[in-house]
Scaffold this active site. Structure first.
Site, short mmCIF file in Angstrom:
data_model
loop_
_atom_site.label_atom_id
_atom_site.label_comp_id
_atom_site.label_asym_id
_atom_site.label_seq_id
_atom_site.Cartn_x
_atom_site.Cartn_y
_atom_site.Cartn_z
N SER A 22 0.84 -1.19 0.00
CA SER A 22 0.00 0.00 0.00
C SER A 22 0.88 1.25 0.00
O SER A 22 1.73 1.38 -0.87
CB SER A 22 -0.94 -0.06 1.21
OG SER A 22 -2.02 0.80 1.05
N ARG A 53 -12.04 6.51 9.48
CA ARG A 53 -11.55 5.14 9.52
C ARG A 53 -12.59 4.15 8.99
O ARG A 53 -12.26 3.19 8.29
CB ARG A 53 -11.18 4.78 10.97
CG ARG A 53 -10.70 3.36 11.15
CD ARG A 53 -9.45 3.08 10.33
NE ARG A 53 -8.88 1.79 10.65
CZ ARG A 53 -7.81 1.30 10.05
NH1 ARG A 53 -7.21 1.98 9.10
NH2 ARG A 53 -7.33 0.12 10.40
N ASP A 106 -8.36 -6.79 -4.84
CA ASP A 106 -7.99 -5.46 -4.33
C ASP A 106 -8.54 -4.40 -5.29
O ASP A 106 -8.06 -4.27 -6.41
CB ASP A 106 -6.47 -5.37 -4.23
CG ASP A 106 -5.97 -4.05 -3.63
OD1 ASP A 106 -6.79 -3.12 -3.48
OD2 ASP A 106 -4.78 -3.97 -3.30
N HIS A 129 -7.89 -5.41 -0.44
CA HIS A 129 -6.59 -4.76 -0.29
C HIS A 129 -5.81 -5.30 0.91
O HIS A 129 -4.61 -5.48 0.86
CB HIS A 129 -6.81 -3.25 -0.15
CG HIS A 129 -5.56 -2.46 0.00
ND1 HIS A 129 -4.56 -2.47 -0.95
CD2 HIS A 129 -5.12 -1.63 0.99
CE1 HIS A 129 -3.57 -1.68 -0.56
NE2 HIS A 129 -3.88 -1.17 0.62
N ASP A 130 -6.53 -5.55 2.01
CA ASP A 130 -5.88 -6.01 3.24
C ASP A 130 -5.24 -7.39 3.12
O ASP A 130 -4.55 -7.82 4.05
CB ASP A 130 -6.88 -6.02 4.40
CG ASP A 130 -6.83 -4.74 5.21
OD1 ASP A 130 -5.95 -3.90 4.93
OD2 ASP A 130 -7.65 -4.59 6.13
#
Lengths: 390, 206
Positions: free
Chosen positions: A160, A230, A326, A359-360
């Site tokens: 990232s 967040r 992602d 993405h994580d």
């Protein structure tokens, strides 16, 4: 140095890691033109630098992560964010490599950031802190390597925003990078990603407790704003499939909808929790600055509009990695990096990992990622002449 | 390490020690790994299937996911000493353009392919009246990836037309042994061919 001005989290972090005050003799000149003299870099290391000083690995962390890569985090009490990859017997084994990870410039886990005091005025920087870039972060890391006596890196790796730093390293200090692993990233932040960041920043700044950035001086915390930021960001780190599988339409501690605006659904409850816990460990102004640094990242733009120019003449071995689900940094962005590297006939591998975790995924247990990365590092270590682990 | 398949060994034999080579359609990386290990080659690979790519990278090889038809264009002129295309030319959409790109990107090209004029192939078509299925052409007509099959003589003709110089041509029998016979007979008895090509001046540049 007096840490009394710092946040409790930062003081705690600094007690559990090393730090260096850098740039006193030659100030760090930021992209915005401001010079920082005597900025603090908080970092951790694992393993031993070998006699040839050839086994150093720099890990670059993502937006809200930090130098506590493995082991229990001193602030959150949670396991390190990359303990899947780093540690004894893992792909990045401290028995073989000297591993360094530093909190980024502008961060809030011990490195200089907006929560520090401006030496010129004696007042907290807050929003007077200069806007920093990925390039500034990398130059601060390079100064740290000088301080540690590391001439060049065996490998620089990160996901990232960490991947952006990896690319910046290869463009700015090509001779100091033997192998590079940019994971789940892009050579420039896309319009959609800037848009999401802007939503997050506006949420922080719309919170009346933000006080134009001077919340600490008012003894307030823009907790609601940062939590919303967040929550939004967290959605972008997952995939639709992962959310659906994990939560579906399941209700939270109830059998029927409550006909109100409590967290009826488990996914709401989950996001609220993510938002609430984030506030305990992350500084709101720091969030503004670091998201901005990502927004400004455009490696092609910085090299005459042609990404290949950023890598011309490179001898670095690259392993570009992306994940199928992602959508924040989709595979096509990694492919653009690969195209640019091919255009200069660079030594590049490109791996797309099949994962539905979004993405994580780069932070999770992805055996295919470890397998391919392990192979890449093994090949690179052999080319570098590093001895086998032992 | 296991011995290379006979036709891959013929390809490998054409690569000079320490050269820079790109293996297009490198599959599981067997040839590439052999070249890197035994010839000290600075080797790169391109492979269509992501599973193949991941296997290669896990083996420590520098391989990217890519398509011979589209992705050779990314590379600069003369990036490699050799660009290798083994058993893949017949599966490309535009073999002629692929060949041109290979000789732009590489100083030399090595191409291996199954010979469609191999006698069992001829027999099956002429006397069997069906599309040939052989060991090197195992697919049904409706699911074959091989959309541009050619004979050894066809390939020679294309090279001549493109002004590509054939530095070496090795024709292999069904046992992978080199056949040294006149071209007309080799085109009948050869199951595979491996060509080492070099562009003549001016050819291959766009």
């Amino acid at each position: 140095m007096d840490f009394a001005d710092l946040t409790a989290a930062e003081r705690q972090a600094l007690q559990h890691c090393e730090h260096a005050i850098l740039g006193r003799e030659s100030p760090l000149r930021l992209d915005c033109g401001v010079e920082l003299a005597g900025h603090r870099v908080a970092y951790k290391t694992w393993g031993t630098l070998n006699a040839a000083r050839s086994n150093a690995v720099l890990i670059c962390h993502a937006l809200t992560l930090d130098q506590f890569v493995i082991g229990t985090h001193p602030v959150t009490g949670k396991p390190g964010w990359w303990d899947t990859l780093v540690g004894p017997g893992k792909v990045l084994d401290p028995a073989r490599y000297f591993i360094v990870c530093a909190n980024v410039l502008g961060g809030c886990m011990g490195s200089t950031g907006p929560q520090d005091r401006d030496p010129a005025t004696g007042q907290a920087w807050n929003l007077r802190f200069p806007v920093v870039t990925i390039g500034d972060m990398v130059r601060a890391q390079a100064a740290l390597l000088d301080h540690l006596g590391i001439p060049d890196l065996f490998c620089v790796i990160g996901g990232s925003m960490g991947g952006m730093q990896v690319l910046e390293w290869c463009a700015s200090f090509p001779k100091r990078v033997f192998a590079a692993v940019p994971v789940a990233c892009a050579a420039r932040h896309s319009a959609q990603n800037i848009a999401f960041h802007e939503v997050g920043r506006q949420a922080v700044m719309a919170d009346p407790d933000w006080r134009e950035g001077d919340y600490r001086q008012h003894n307030t915390v823009p907790a609601r704003g940062l939590a919303v930021a967040r929550m939004t960001a967290h959605i972008t780190y997952l995939s639709e499939l992962a959310l659906q599988r994990k939560f579906g339409r399941a209700l939270q501690n109830r059998d029927a909808p409550g006909f109100g605006f409590d967290a009826d659904f488990q996914v709401e409850s989950y996001l609220r929790h993510q938002g609430a816990t984030f506030v305990d460990r992350f500084d709101p102004n720091s969030y503004l600055y670091i998201t901005r640094a990502m927004d400004y990242f455009d490696l092609a733009g910085a090299h005459g509009g042609t990404l290949a120019n950023a890598f011309r003449g490179t001898h670095t071995r690259f392993c570009v990695m992306s994940f199928t689900s992602d959508w924040l940094f989709p595979t096509r962005e990694s492919r653009e990096i690969v195209h640019a590297l091919n255009a200069v006939a660079a030594n590049v591998s490109f791996v797309e990992i099949d994962s539905d975790k979004g993405h994580d995924a780069f932070l999770l247990d992805e055996p295919e990622m470890f397998r391919t990365l392990g192979g890449f590092l093994k090949g690179a270590a052999a080319a570098r002449g590093l001895p086998e682990a032992g | 390490m296991a011995a290379l398949r006979a036709d891959l060994q013929r390809v490998a034999d054409m690569v000079e020690r320490g050269a820079r080579a790109l293996d297009v359609g490198c599959g599981d990386g067997a040839l590439l790994e052999w070249l890197v290990r035994h010839r000290g080659v600075d080797g790169r690979g391109m492979e269509l299937s992501q599973a193949g790519v991941n296997a290669c990278v896990a083996a420590g090889l520098s391989v990217i996911q890519g398509d011979a038809d589209t992705d050779l264009r990314d590379y600069p002129d003369d990036a490699f000493d050799y660009v290798i295309l083994s058993q893949t030319l017949q599966a490309t959409r535009e073999p002629r353009e692929v060949l041109r790109q290979m000789l732009r990107v590489g100083k030399r090209a090595i191409v291996s392919f199954p010979n469609f004029a191999y006698w069992p192939v001829r027999l099956r078509l002429v006397f069997g009246g069906r599309m040939p299925e052989t060991r090197s052409l195992p697919h049904k007509w409706y699911d074959t990836p091989n959309i541009h099959l050619c004979s050894i003589d066809d390939f020679r003709a294309l090279c001549a037309e493109m002004g590509v110089r054939v530095e070496r041509a090795v024709v292999l029998d069904s046992g992978g042994r080199a056949i040294s016979l006149p071209p007309l007979i080799a085109n009948f008895l050869g199951e595979h061919a491996v060509f080492l090509l070099r562009r003549d001046q001016g050819v291959g540049r766009s």
